[in-house]
Design a protein around this motif. Structure first.
Motif, short mmCIF file in Angstrom:
data_model
loop_
_atom_site.label_atom_id
_atom_site.label_comp_id
_atom_site.label_asym_id
_atom_site.label_seq_id
_atom_site.Cartn_x
_atom_site.Cartn_y
_atom_site.Cartn_z
N ASN A 49 41.16 27.47 -21.91
CA ASN A 49 40.19 27.19 -22.97
C ASN A 49 39.17 26.19 -22.43
O ASN A 49 39.53 25.28 -21.67
N ASP B 254 46.59 26.88 -22.48
CA ASP B 254 47.54 26.94 -23.58
C ASP B 254 48.94 27.33 -23.10
O ASP B 254 49.17 27.53 -21.90
N GLU B 255 49.87 27.47 -24.06
CA GLU B 255 51.27 27.74 -23.70
C GLU B 255 51.46 29.12 -23.08
O GLU B 255 52.50 29.39 -22.46
N ASN B 256 50.47 30.00 -23.21
CA ASN B 256 50.54 31.33 -22.61
C ASN B 256 49.84 31.41 -21.26
O ASN B 256 49.72 32.49 -20.68
N GLY B 257 49.33 30.27 -20.80
CA GLY B 257 48.64 30.24 -19.52
C GLY B 257 47.19 30.65 -19.59
O GLY B 257 46.53 30.82 -18.56
N LEU B 258 46.64 30.81 -20.82
CA LEU B 258 45.24 31.18 -20.98
C LEU B 258 44.37 29.93 -21.03
O LEU B 258 44.69 28.98 -21.74
N GLU C 86 47.16 21.17 -26.21
CA GLU C 86 47.27 21.73 -24.87
C GLU C 86 47.39 20.64 -23.81
O GLU C 86 48.17 20.78 -22.86
N GLN D 271 43.39 21.94 -30.90
CA GLN D 271 43.84 22.82 -29.83
C GLN D 271 43.85 22.11 -28.49
O GLN D 271 44.82 22.16 -27.73
#
Length: 207
Positions: free
Chosen positions: A52, A46-50, A79, A75
């Motif tokens: 999925n 995702d945009e926060n680098g987490l 992403e 999602q």
């Protein structure tokens, strides 16, 4: 089998390109897996680098890559569109085999997506319209109501493909084949390349 328990000389370690080998392994899985041999874990960021990860179904593959379809507003859709990179992992437990791949992602052509969409059941095509995938759902009734509304709207004739529903193709830069062996001395062979249309380099990896 050697005294160490490591089987040597396996056919799959002799292949010089990955797609022929994947085709053979998938065919084996189709004969041995009880459910969904094409099920594959799909990883995105995702945009926060987490990261999925979730299970999707492989719907096609060739020397150009591995294809699946989804809601682009979900999602995973958002992403992938954000970074245009993803990874997959197939695990066929009955065969004690695993295939991992990762690479760049491109959007499948409208023509190919339309052709696949027409093969889906009528209920699945209605579902593509009714589900606001990955967004909050106030209750099951809201989903059932949306299904009823689109069923009535498209009661007669064809059900068009939603503009937000399409396909992705992962163009692998690496593909690794893993086969379980005794004493955790597994067989691992990795194919790598520096660009999605480049030549493959093959190497055997420590387990």
């Amino acid at each position: 089998m050697s005294e160490s328990g490591l089987t040597t000389g396996d056919d799959f370690t002799m292949e010089n390109e990955p797609f022929t080998l994947f085709r053979a392994w998938l065919k084996d899985a189709e004969g041995s897996e009880i459910n969904d041999p094409t099920a594959v874990a799909l990883a995105t960021v995702d945009e926060n680098g987490l990261p999925n990860v979730r299970i999707v179904l492989l719907k096609g593959y060739d020397e150009h890559g591995f294809v699946f379809y989804t809601n682009f507003e979900s999602q995973k859709g958002r992403e992938i569109l954000g970074l245009k990179k993803a990874a997959m992992c197939f695990h066929w437990k009955s065969l004690r085999r695993q295939v991992r791949l990762r690479g760049d992602v491109e959007v499948v052509s409208d023509e190919a997506t339309d052709a696949y969409y027409l093969t889906r059941s009528r209920g699945s095509r209605i579902g593509a319209w009714a589900s606001k995938q990955s967004r909050p759902l106030e209750g099951r009734f809201a989903l059932e109501q949306a299904v009823a509304e689109y069923t009535e709207r498209y009661a007669i004739g064809d059900i068009p493909r939603p503009p937000h529903w399409s396909g992705f193709r992962i163009k692998p830069l690496s593909i690794e084949f893993w086969h379980d062996r005794q004493f955790r001395l597994h067989d691992r062979v990795e194919f790598r390349r520096t660009r999605s249309d480049g030549p493959w380099e093959k190497m055997r990896m420590y387990p």
